[in-house]
Design a protein around this motif. Structure first.
Motif, PDB file in Angstrom:
ATOM      1  N   LEU A 186       0.806  -1.252  -0.053  1.00 47.92           N
ATOM      2  CA  LEU A 186      -0.030   0.076   0.079  1.00 47.92           C
ATOM      3  C   LEU A 186       0.766   1.280   0.160  1.00 47.92           C
ATOM      4  O   LEU A 186       0.311   2.176  -0.432  1.00 47.92           O
ATOM      5  CB  LEU A 186      -0.995  -0.077   1.100  1.00 47.92           C
ATOM      6  N   ASP A 187       1.891   1.240   0.534  1.00 44.01           N
ATOM      7  CA  ASP A 187       2.755   2.306   0.479  1.00 44.01           C
ATOM      8  C   ASP A 187       2.945   3.225  -0.902  1.00 44.01           C
ATOM      9  O   ASP A 187       3.338   2.274  -1.694  1.00 44.01           O
ATOM     10  CB  ASP A 187       4.169   2.211   1.292  1.00 44.01           C
ATOM     11  N   ARG A 246       0.750   4.071  -2.818  1.00 45.13           N
ATOM     12  CA  ARG A 246      -0.439   3.925  -3.449  1.00 45.13           C
ATOM     13  C   ARG A 246      -1.512   4.725  -3.478  1.00 45.13           C
ATOM     14  O   ARG A 246      -1.943   5.099  -2.073  1.00 45.13           O
ATOM     15  CB  ARG A 246      -0.721   2.305  -3.908  1.00 45.13           C
ATOM     16  N   THR A 247      -2.611   5.018  -4.290  1.00 42.51           N
ATOM     17  CA  THR A 247      -3.702   5.490  -3.615  1.00 42.51           C
ATOM     18  C   THR A 247      -4.675   4.525  -3.158  1.00 42.51           C
ATOM     19  O   THR A 247      -5.053   3.442  -3.555  1.00 42.51           O
ATOM     20  CB  THR A 247      -4.492   5.932  -5.020  1.00 42.51           C
ATOM     21  N   LEU A 248      -5.160   4.969  -1.877  1.00 46.05           N
ATOM     22  CA  LEU A 248      -5.749   3.891  -1.028  1.00 46.05           C
ATOM     23  C   LEU A 248      -7.449   4.054  -1.380  1.00 46.05           C
ATOM     24  O   LEU A 248      -8.136   4.546  -0.531  1.00 46.05           O
ATOM     25  CB  LEU A 248      -5.570   4.404   0.534  1.00 46.05           C
ATOM     26  N   ASP A 249      -7.724   3.231  -2.700  1.00 52.38           N
ATOM     27  CA  ASP A 249      -8.991   3.384  -2.880  1.00 52.38           C
ATOM     28  C   ASP A 249      -9.680   2.027  -2.327  1.00 52.38           C
ATOM     29  O   ASP A 249      -8.705   1.257  -2.073  1.00 52.38           O
ATOM     30  CB  ASP A 249      -9.239   3.650  -4.390  1.00 52.38           C
ATOM     31  N   GLN A 309      -7.980  -1.222  -4.266  1.00 48.97           N
ATOM     32  CA  GLN A 309      -6.635  -1.718  -3.883  1.00 48.97           C
ATOM     33  C   GLN A 309      -7.024  -2.173  -2.528  1.00 48.97           C
ATOM     34  O   GLN A 309      -6.048  -3.048  -2.132  1.00 48.97           O
ATOM     35  CB  GLN A 309      -5.666  -0.459  -3.772  1.00 48.97           C
ATOM     36  N   ILE A 310      -7.609  -1.852  -1.430  1.00 48.95           N
ATOM     37  CA  ILE A 310      -7.788  -2.363  -0.282  1.00 48.95           C
ATOM     38  C   ILE A 310      -8.114  -3.499  -0.258  1.00 48.95           C
ATOM     39  O   ILE A 310      -7.663  -4.374   0.472  1.00 48.95           O
ATOM     40  CB  ILE A 310      -8.508  -1.228   0.602  1.00 48.95           C
ATOM     41  N   THR A 323      -5.545  -5.833  -1.341  1.00 51.99           N
ATOM     42  CA  THR A 323      -4.770  -6.355  -0.447  1.00 51.99           C
ATOM     43  C   THR A 323      -5.279  -7.124   0.764  1.00 51.99           C
ATOM     44  O   THR A 323      -4.508  -8.181   0.928  1.00 51.99           O
ATOM     45  CB  THR A 323      -4.076  -5.081  -0.064  1.00 51.99           C
ATOM     46  N   LEU A 335      -5.260  -3.184   9.408  1.00 46.74           N
ATOM     47  CA  LEU A 335      -5.490  -1.879   8.683  1.00 46.74           C
ATOM     48  C   LEU A 335      -5.533  -0.710   9.502  1.00 46.74           C
ATOM     49  O   LEU A 335      -4.968   0.312   9.082  1.00 46.74           O
ATOM     50  CB  LEU A 335      -6.754  -2.133   7.806  1.00 46.74           C
ATOM     51  N   TYR A 350      -2.143   0.564  10.366  1.00 49.15           N
ATOM     52  CA  TYR A 350      -1.592   0.826   9.062  1.00 49.15           C
ATOM     53  C   TYR A 350      -1.988   2.491   8.967  1.00 49.15           C
ATOM     54  O   TYR A 350      -1.651   3.442   8.690  1.00 49.15           O
ATOM     55  CB  TYR A 350      -1.891   0.156   7.988  1.00 49.15           C
ATOM     56  N   GLU A 351      -3.531   2.623   9.071  1.00 47.77           N
ATOM     57  CA  GLU A 351      -4.221   3.998   9.009  1.00 47.77           C
ATOM     58  C   GLU A 351      -3.631   4.824  10.144  1.00 47.77           C
ATOM     59  O   GLU A 351      -3.400   6.193   9.734  1.00 47.77           O
ATOM     60  CB  GLU A 351      -5.713   3.925   8.861  1.00 47.77           C
TER      61      GLU A 351
END
Length: 216
Positions: A164-165, A167-170, A173-174, A177, A195, A198-199
């Motif tokens: 995820l680093d 990248r756009t967290l849409d 993508q989530i 992952t 998650l 991470y957030e």
């Protein structure tokens, strides 16, 4: 048929038997001695069959040791592999029992090795169980083997960072992952916790960046 000659082979564990009619047979030396065979002796069909069976089993045992040395296997998987290599079911079963008597094969120890390997690859409990099943480990040994599996929060965090680093967290993508982590055997609960961590780390990094900008 009459035994004409006994010849030594490169391995001291075997002898070559040469018969009057030209037949040749490689046999374990201990079996030749056990049957009292010497040149000039008449060998009955029953004795000849006993020699063939002894050679077949000895060959199977040697193959079992080679396979086991190359890779750790469960008893079930080793027996299956031997049959696939052309050994009889009877010889394969006897070879595995022989290795077990010598304490050279242990399903619990093999299971623990598989779990440790799964851990090093960053796999979760579900994937580790799948590996134990695929390798033929008896289910009654799973719980004890899985005791060696630590909390995998660190593995989840590393995976999330890698995927995820930058990248756009849409949502797409989530989800991609999360699905990948599920395939690696991690529970949905543990992934959600990862998650959130991470957030939180992203929020902290953003706060630190804002602080530096204010100072400038």
């Amino acid at each position: 048929m009459k035994l004409e000659k006994l010849e030594p082979l490169d391995s001291p564990n075997y002898l070559r038997l040469i018969f009057e009619d030209g037949k040749r047979l490689k046999a374990p030396a201990f079996k030749v001695v056990e049957l009292g065979l010497t040149p000039g002796v008449e060998v009955t069909p029953e004795v000849f069959l006993a020699l063939e069976n002894a050679q077949s089993l000895a060959s199977c045992k040697e193959r079992a040791v080679r396979i086991l040395t190359a890779s750790g296997l469960s008893k079930k998987e080793l027996q299956k592999r031997l049959v696939q290599k052309g050994e009889s079911e009877e010889d394969a079963e006897a070879a595995v029992a022989w290795l077990e008597e010598l304490h050279l094969i242990d399903d619990l120890e093999t299971a623990k090795q598989l779990v440790r390997s799964a851990c090093l690859r960053g796999y979760g409990a579900a994937r580790a169980k799948s590996i134990l099943y695929e390798k033929g480990i008896p289910k009654e040994l799973w719980d004890e083997a899985l005791e060696d599996l630590p909390e995998m929060d660190g593995a989840i965090d590393v995976f999330l960072r890698r995927k995820l680093d930058g990248r756009t967290l849409d949502a797409k993508q989530i989800k991609k992952t999360v699905d990948a982590l599920l395939r690696r055997g991690h529970s949905y609960h543990d992934i959600q916790a990862g998650l959130r961590r991470y957030e939180a780390s992203l929020s902290l990094e953003q706060t630190q960046e804002d602080t530096w900008e204010d100072m400038e």
